[in-house]
Design a protein around this motif. Structure first.
Motif, mmCIF file in Angstrom:
data_model
loop_
_atom_site.group_PDB
_atom_site.id
_atom_site.type_symbol
_atom_site.label_atom_id
_atom_site.label_comp_id
_atom_site.label_asym_id
_atom_site.label_seq_id
_atom_site.Cartn_x
_atom_site.Cartn_y
_atom_site.Cartn_z
ATOM 1 N N VAL A 1 0.839 -1.201 0.000
ATOM 2 C CA VAL A 1 0.000 0.000 0.000
ATOM 3 C C VAL A 1 0.874 1.251 0.000
ATOM 4 O O VAL A 1 1.765 1.395 0.828
ATOM 5 C CB VAL A 1 -0.949 0.009 1.217
ATOM 6 C CG1 VAL A 1 -1.822 1.254 1.196
ATOM 7 C CG2 VAL A 1 -1.805 -1.255 1.225
ATOM 8 N N ASP A 2 0.621 2.116 -0.969
ATOM 9 C CA ASP A 2 1.307 3.409 -1.043
ATOM 10 C C ASP A 2 0.358 4.497 -0.561
ATOM 11 O O ASP A 2 -0.858 4.398 -0.747
ATOM 12 C CB ASP A 2 1.686 3.749 -2.498
ATOM 13 C CG ASP A 2 2.582 2.686 -3.118
ATOM 14 O OD1 ASP A 2 3.232 1.951 -2.358
ATOM 15 O OD2 ASP A 2 2.613 2.602 -4.361
ATOM 16 N N LEU A 3 0.909 5.532 0.049
ATOM 17 C CA LEU A 3 0.119 6.728 0.391
ATOM 18 C C LEU A 3 0.534 7.854 -0.546
ATOM 19 O O LEU A 3 1.687 7.913 -0.977
ATOM 20 C CB LEU A 3 0.398 7.188 1.829
ATOM 21 C CG LEU A 3 0.000 6.296 2.998
ATOM 22 C CD1 LEU A 3 0.100 7.094 4.294
ATOM 23 C CD2 LEU A 3 -1.402 5.751 2.835
ATOM 24 N N THR A 4 -0.425 8.738 -0.852
ATOM 25 C CA THR A 4 -0.077 9.936 -1.607
ATOM 26 C C THR A 4 1.086 10.614 -0.887
ATOM 27 O O THR A 4 1.045 10.752 0.332
ATOM 28 C CB THR A 4 -1.257 10.940 -1.606
ATOM 29 O OG1 THR A 4 -2.469 10.225 -1.844
ATOM 30 C CG2 THR A 4 -1.066 12.015 -2.641
ATOM 31 N N CYS A 5 2.113 11.027 -1.620
ATOM 32 C CA CYS A 5 3.254 11.697 -0.986
ATOM 33 C C CYS A 5 2.755 12.973 -0.300
ATOM 34 O O CYS A 5 2.193 13.857 -0.962
ATOM 35 C CB CYS A 5 4.322 12.041 -2.030
ATOM 36 S SG CYS A 5 5.699 12.978 -1.346
ATOM 37 N N SER A 6 2.964 13.043 1.020
ATOM 38 C CA SER A 6 2.429 14.196 1.748
ATOM 39 C C SER A 6 3.290 15.428 1.526
ATOM 40 O O SER A 6 2.897 16.537 1.828
ATOM 41 C CB SER A 6 2.335 13.881 3.245
ATOM 42 O OG SER A 6 3.622 13.568 3.739
ATOM 43 N N ASN A 7 4.470 15.216 0.974
ATOM 44 C CA ASN A 7 5.370 16.343 0.710
ATOM 45 C C ASN A 7 4.922 17.135 -0.526
ATOM 46 O O ASN A 7 4.905 18.358 -0.507
ATOM 47 C CB ASN A 7 6.793 15.812 0.516
ATOM 48 C CG ASN A 7 7.815 16.926 0.456
ATOM 49 O OD1 ASN A 7 7.848 17.784 1.336
ATOM 50 N ND2 ASN A 7 8.633 16.920 -0.585
ATOM 51 N N CYS A 8 4.519 16.416 -1.603
ATOM 52 C CA CYS A 8 4.156 17.116 -2.849
ATOM 53 C C CYS A 8 2.688 16.911 -3.203
ATOM 54 O O CYS A 8 2.220 17.370 -4.236
ATOM 55 C CB CYS A 8 5.021 16.614 -3.995
ATOM 56 S SG CYS A 8 4.772 14.856 -4.342
ATOM 57 N N HIS A 9 1.953 16.219 -2.336
ATOM 58 C CA HIS A 9 0.546 15.900 -2.580
ATOM 59 C C HIS A 9 0.332 15.236 -3.934
ATOM 60 O O HIS A 9 -0.627 15.532 -4.647
ATOM 61 C CB HIS A 9 -0.332 17.153 -2.408
ATOM 62 C CG HIS A 9 -0.597 17.439 -0.959
ATOM 63 N ND1 HIS A 9 -1.808 17.227 -0.350
ATOM 64 C CD2 HIS A 9 0.230 17.894 0.002
ATOM 65 C CE1 HIS A 9 -1.701 17.538 0.937
ATOM 66 N NE2 HIS A 9 -0.478 17.954 1.164
ATOM 67 N N GLY A 10 1.243 14.342 -4.310
ATOM 68 C CA GLY A 10 1.057 13.521 -5.496
ATOM 69 C C GLY A 10 1.651 14.078 -6.775
ATOM 70 O O GLY A 10 1.617 13.419 -7.812
ATOM 71 N N LYS A 11 2.195 15.307 -6.701
ATOM 72 C CA LYS A 11 2.742 15.905 -7.931
ATOM 73 C C LYS A 11 4.051 15.245 -8.348
ATOM 74 O O LYS A 11 4.412 15.269 -9.525
ATOM 75 C CB LYS A 11 2.994 17.403 -7.703
ATOM 76 C CG LYS A 11 1.717 18.230 -7.711
ATOM 77 C CD LYS A 11 2.060 19.715 -7.727
ATOM 78 C CE LYS A 11 0.956 20.556 -7.120
ATOM 79 N NZ LYS A 11 0.922 20.481 -5.639
ATOM 80 N N GLY A 12 4.769 14.698 -7.385
ATOM 81 C CA GLY A 12 6.080 14.119 -7.677
ATOM 82 C C GLY A 12 7.172 15.039 -7.164
ATOM 83 O O GLY A 12 7.208 16.214 -7.531
ATOM 84 N N CYS A 13 8.036 14.507 -6.293
ATOM 85 C CA CYS A 13 9.118 15.328 -5.729
ATOM 86 C C CYS A 13 10.283 14.426 -5.358
ATOM 87 O O CYS A 13 10.269 13.230 -5.634
ATOM 88 C CB CYS A 13 8.620 16.097 -4.503
ATOM 89 S SG CYS A 13 8.238 15.034 -3.090
ATOM 90 N N ARG A 14 11.274 15.016 -4.744
ATOM 91 C CA ARG A 14 12.477 14.283 -4.377
ATOM 92 C C ARG A 14 12.153 13.163 -3.376
ATOM 93 O O ARG A 14 12.664 12.059 -3.454
ATOM 94 C CB ARG A 14 13.465 15.279 -3.754
ATOM 95 C CG ARG A 14 14.881 14.783 -3.611
ATOM 96 C CD ARG A 14 15.711 15.852 -2.914
ATOM 97 N NE ARG A 14 15.065 16.296 -1.667
ATOM 98 C CZ ARG A 14 15.156 15.647 -0.516
ATOM 99 N NH1 ARG A 14 15.850 14.549 -0.437
ATOM 100 N NH2 ARG A 14 14.544 16.099 0.565
ATOM 101 N N VAL A 15 11.240 13.481 -2.427
ATOM 102 C CA VAL A 15 10.906 12.516 -1.367
ATOM 103 C C VAL A 15 10.287 11.230 -1.948
ATOM 104 O O VAL A 15 10.648 10.125 -1.563
ATOM 105 C CB VAL A 15 9.952 13.157 -0.324
ATOM 106 C CG1 VAL A 15 9.518 12.130 0.721
ATOM 107 C CG2 VAL A 15 10.618 14.348 0.352
ATOM 108 N N CYS A 16 9.380 11.396 -2.929
ATOM 109 C CA CYS A 16 8.710 10.216 -3.508
ATOM 110 C C CYS A 16 9.378 9.785 -4.811
ATOM 111 O O CYS A 16 8.812 8.993 -5.566
ATOM 112 C CB CYS A 16 7.235 10.515 -3.722
ATOM 113 S SG CYS A 16 6.914 11.944 -4.788
ATOM 114 N N LYS A 17 10.550 10.333 -5.064
ATOM 115 C CA LYS A 17 11.319 10.040 -6.280
ATOM 116 C C LYS A 17 10.465 10.248 -7.532
ATOM 117 O O LYS A 17 10.491 9.454 -8.481
ATOM 118 C CB LYS A 17 11.858 8.602 -6.242
ATOM 119 C CG LYS A 17 12.791 8.363 -5.053
ATOM 120 C CD LYS A 17 13.648 7.120 -5.236
ATOM 121 C CE LYS A 17 14.622 6.917 -4.101
ATOM 122 N NZ LYS A 17 14.013 6.273 -2.897
#
Ligand code: PHE
Length: 343
Positions: A261-277
């Motif tokens: 199970v993946d969660l929406t990246c809370s850092n970029c709210h799903g846009k894509g960023c360094r944290v979620c690669k």
């Protein structure tokens, strides 16, 4: 030398010495030397026997007058010095009552504990019961009842710390599923936070000791949509609106079907960023429908009941939540690091 001169001489010596005296001890020294039992003035009294009898009363009177006078002078000086000493002591020991007090150091919770508390609050709010169990676990619960047979790769000595043939340091919190099912009747809703152990090399994302939180629900008509709904509610409660889950097919011996199970990246709210690669998603847990074989081994009729289970990695959640890039920081116990985290 006549009596009068002797007295005058003692008077002179004493005033001179008193003039130089600067401490209470010195004054006392002078008193003993001049006026004490073996002092100079007393010696005069003793020497009176050598005087002619008619001269004695006069001499005695002179000596006594001198004693009174000298005692008065000495006491005056003593009082003066005492006052000075007191004043100096006061100055030395002055306390500035307006100076701000040093604040006591307040401790802080460890980020893992903060996250654990948040998850516990989140799930107890949905009606889950908190259940804790042993970190030193029987092979039977850790593996056998979790449908991990003797030759399964997960049992490889590389991953598992064995205490002896039958006892291990639990490699996951999943044995708590078995313990919960064996001690409860459905409906079961439990979460089981705790430490787990794997023989991993230490690096930025691995540690031989880490934390998980197991979740288990067993009831009639429990299905994958309940799992999804529960985890979506959890994601939103923990990270806020707009955070949801994505299920990817996976395999665990104790769940069927199984999912990562993946969660929406809370850092970029799903846009894509360094944290979620750049993917917009972060993998945080494993889950699935409890394997009917596991239900049966744990004494639950799989033709009546079904269940779902999940296992959340707490380190991962803490690192994401607080922007911690290296897992080792969590275990070094450096208060300068640990003191930064608040709810
Ligand atoms: N026990 C699994 C692990 O350690 C996680 C898991 C728990 C998967 C419950 C499915 C259900 O990775």
């Amino acid at each position: 030398m006549g009596m009068k001169e002797r007295i005058a001489e003692i008077h002179a010596t004493m005033t001179e010495e008193l003039g130089m005296a600067a401490s209470t001890e010195k004054i006392e020294e002078i008193r003993v030397k001049m006026l004490g039992k073996k002092g100079e003035l007393t010696a005069l009294l003793r020497g009176m026997g050598q005087l002619a009898p008619e001269d004695r009363p006069k001499a005695g009177q002179m000596i006594n007058e001198a004693r009174e006078k000298l005692t008065a002078i000495l006491e005056a000086k003593a009082a003066e010095i005492k006052a000075k000493e007191r004043e100096e002591a006061l100055k030395r020991e002055t306390i500035d009552v307006t100076q701000p007090a040093e604040l006591p150091r307040v401790g802080s919770q460890h980020p893992i504990n903060l996250v654990m508390d948040q998850l516990v609050e989140c799930f107890t709010g949905m009606g889950f019961e908190v259940l804790e169990g042993p970190e030193i676990e029987l092979d039977h619960y850790n593996f056998e009842l979790m449908n991990i047979p003797k030759n399964h790769p997960a049992r490889d000595a590389q991953d598992t710390f064995y205490v002896d043939d039958n006892i291990v340091l639990r490699t996951h919190t999943s044995p708590m599923q078995a313990r919960a099912m064996l001690t409860r009747k459905p409906p079961i809703r439990v979460i089981c936070p705790g430490r787990v152990y794997r023989a991993d090399e230490v690096d930025a994302t691995h540690s031989p000791v880490f934390h998980q939180m197991e979740g288990l629900v067993v009831d009639k008509d429990v299905n994958m949509a309940d799992l999804r709904g529960t985890l979506n509610a959890f994601a939103e409660k923990l990270y806020g609106k707009g955070i949801t889950t994505r299920f990817r097919p996976s395999f665990f011996p104790f769940t069927e079907p199984s999912t990562e199970v993946d969660l929406t990246c809370s850092n970029c709210h799903g846009k894509g960023c360094r944290v979620c690669k750049g993917t917009g998603w972060i993998e945080v847990l494993g889950a699935g429908m409890v394997n009917p074989k596991v239900l049966e081994m744990c004494g639950i009729d799989s033709s009546v009941y079904s269940g779902f289970a999940f296992g959340i990695g707490l380190e991962r959640i803490a690192m994401l939540r607080y922007g911690i890039s290296d897992m080792r920081l969590l275990y070094e116990g450096d208060v300068r690091f640990l003191g930064q985290f608040r709810k």
